[in-house]
Design an enzyme around this catalytic site. Structure first.
Site, PDB file in Angstrom:
ATOM      1  N   LYS A  21      11.143 -22.706 -24.867  1.00  0.00           N
ATOM      2  CA  LYS A  21      10.509 -21.582 -23.950  1.00  0.00           C
ATOM      3  C   LYS A  21      10.397 -22.550 -22.684  1.00  0.00           C
ATOM      4  CE  LYS A  21       6.275 -23.590 -23.097  1.00  0.00           C
ATOM      5  NZ  LYS A  21       5.485 -23.944 -21.381  1.00  0.00           N
ATOM      6  N   PRO A 105      13.478 -31.049 -27.753  1.00  0.00           N
ATOM      7  CA  PRO A 105      12.909 -32.025 -26.703  1.00  0.00           C
ATOM      8  C   PRO A 105      11.477 -31.668 -27.043  1.00  0.00           C
ATOM      9  CG  PRO A 105      13.952 -31.410 -24.750  1.00  0.00           C
ATOM     10  CD  PRO A 105      14.329 -30.244 -26.009  1.00  0.00           C
ATOM     11  N   ALA A 107       7.087 -33.056 -26.817  1.00  0.00           N
ATOM     12  CA  ALA A 107       6.263 -33.141 -26.121  1.00  0.00           C
ATOM     13  C   ALA A 107       6.303 -33.517 -24.605  1.00  0.00           C
ATOM     14  CB  ALA A 107       6.046 -34.631 -26.356  1.00  0.00           C
ATOM     15  N   MET A 110       7.926 -27.287 -23.960  1.00  0.00           N
ATOM     16  CA  MET A 110       9.537 -26.022 -23.845  1.00  0.00           C
ATOM     17  C   MET A 110       8.662 -26.021 -25.459  1.00  0.00           C
ATOM     18  SD  MET A 110      12.615 -27.721 -23.134  1.00  0.00           S
ATOM     19  CE  MET A 110      13.234 -26.111 -22.654  1.00  0.00           C
ATOM     20  N   GLY A 112       8.324 -26.788 -28.400  1.00  0.00           N
ATOM     21  CA  GLY A 112       8.968 -27.684 -29.482  1.00  0.00           C
ATOM     22  C   GLY A 112       7.816 -27.185 -30.402  1.00  0.00           C
ATOM     23  N   ASP A 147       0.429 -21.455 -27.312  1.00  0.00           N
ATOM     24  CA  ASP A 147       1.607 -20.694 -26.959  1.00  0.00           C
ATOM     25  C   ASP A 147       2.625 -20.375 -27.787  1.00  0.00           C
ATOM     26  OD1 ASP A 147       1.759 -21.905 -24.368  1.00  0.00           O
ATOM     27  OD2 ASP A 147       2.885 -23.510 -24.567  1.00  0.00           O
TER      28      ASP A 147
END
Length: 297
Positions: A21, A105, A107, A110, A112, A147
């Site tokens: 995101k 990627p 840290a 986004m 992950g 998130d």
């Protein structure tokens, strides 16, 4: 009802794409007594994803194999936490074996880890026939991370509270993006702990971003983007600001740090301009990872 992209699914195995995101807007309204912050964010799923193959196993255990060997496969991994949470909550018999190929990627702001956990929860729900709704998965997911509920819903959404109160928005129009991460890792907790929410003088126009999404105007969305966490992260890592300026100089409508950073994304008028910017950033050498991607709804 939301459906994941499933490459293959049977009674004992699921293949998933856990998508990253970005934040088109990120505002912090205040800090709670428990240390969490009240936020107002516009979230958008993009095309970059991790690949997961999750197999059901008879043992009451979880085994995780990751292509990046420096990442944890124990209780410090959010997939591990998702499994343990659902195991304790629903008491199903058996475990899972996870083959994770990471491309988002690390840290980087986004989500992950959160999107991997959300995919694991989705898979466990299906593999063990738990019959949980997305809403029930979201209520469990917030216990793992703020998130995670969004990563279950995905698409274009307004996130409020600590990030768990989600309102589906009209899909953001398709557009090309460049995503660039400099060779640094940023702790989300450190950034939020360092933020003085009372000292924020310029708040992003979240309502204006939503209005631009409803109009279907990529340019207006880009013009109104804003992220208050840049006030913390950029002074610590000025390379973030340099990458932003480089993207804009190479034709981006606008560029911004995603989440707590350090990843920067730029919104571009067309694919060729985005490709030219990608090559320019690679020559500059400030970003170790540079991707072309797009909105995903």
């Amino acid at each position: 009802m939301y459906v994941y992209n499933i490459g293959d699914m049977n009674m004992d195995s699921i293949r998933l794409k856990a998508r990253a995101k970005i934040n088109l807007g990120l505002d912090v309204l205040g800090k709670r007594d428990n240390g969490y912050h009240d936020v107002r964010m516009v979230m958008q799923t993009v095309g970059i994803y991790d690949r997961l193959i999750i197999n059901k196993i008879p043992e009451d255990d979880i085994r995780i194999d990751i292509n990046l060997k420096f990442l944890p496969v124990n209780e410090n991994n959010l997939i591990y936490k998702a499994y343990k949470l659902m195991k304790d909550e629903y008491g199903f018999s058996g475990g899972i074996e996870v083959d994770l190929n990471k491309f988002i990627p690390i840290a980087a702001g986004m989500a992950g880890g959160s999107t991997d956990a959300a995919s694991a929860m989705f898979a466990i729900n299906k593999l063990f026939n738990l019959g949980l709704s997305n809403r029930e998965l979201m209520e469990q997911g917030v216990k793992i991370g703020a998130d995670v509920p969004y990563c279950i819903v995905r698409g274009t959404a307004l996130a409020e509270g600590i990030g768990e109160k989600l309102t589906r928005l009209a899909p953001m129009p398709f557009c090309h993006m460049v995503v660039a991460k400099p060779p640094i890792n940023v702790s989300t907790k450190m950034v939020y702990d360092s933020l003085d929410s009372g000292a924020i003088t310029k708040h992003p126009d979240i309502d204006g971003i939503i209005e631009a999404i409803n109009e279907g105007s990529v340019i207006k969305i880009a013009e109104r983007m804003g992220n208050v966490l840049e006030d913390v992260t950029i002074p610590l890592y000025p390379v973030i600001d340099k990458i932003k300026k480089d993207m804009i100089s190479q034709g981006a409508y606008n560029a911004m740090m995603s989440g707590s950073g350090p990843t920067v994304f730029g919104i571009f008028p067309d694919e060729q301009t985005a490709l030219n910017c990608k090559e320019y950033l690679k020559r500059q050498g400030d970003a170790r990872q540079v991707y072309i991607t797009e909105t995903f709804n």
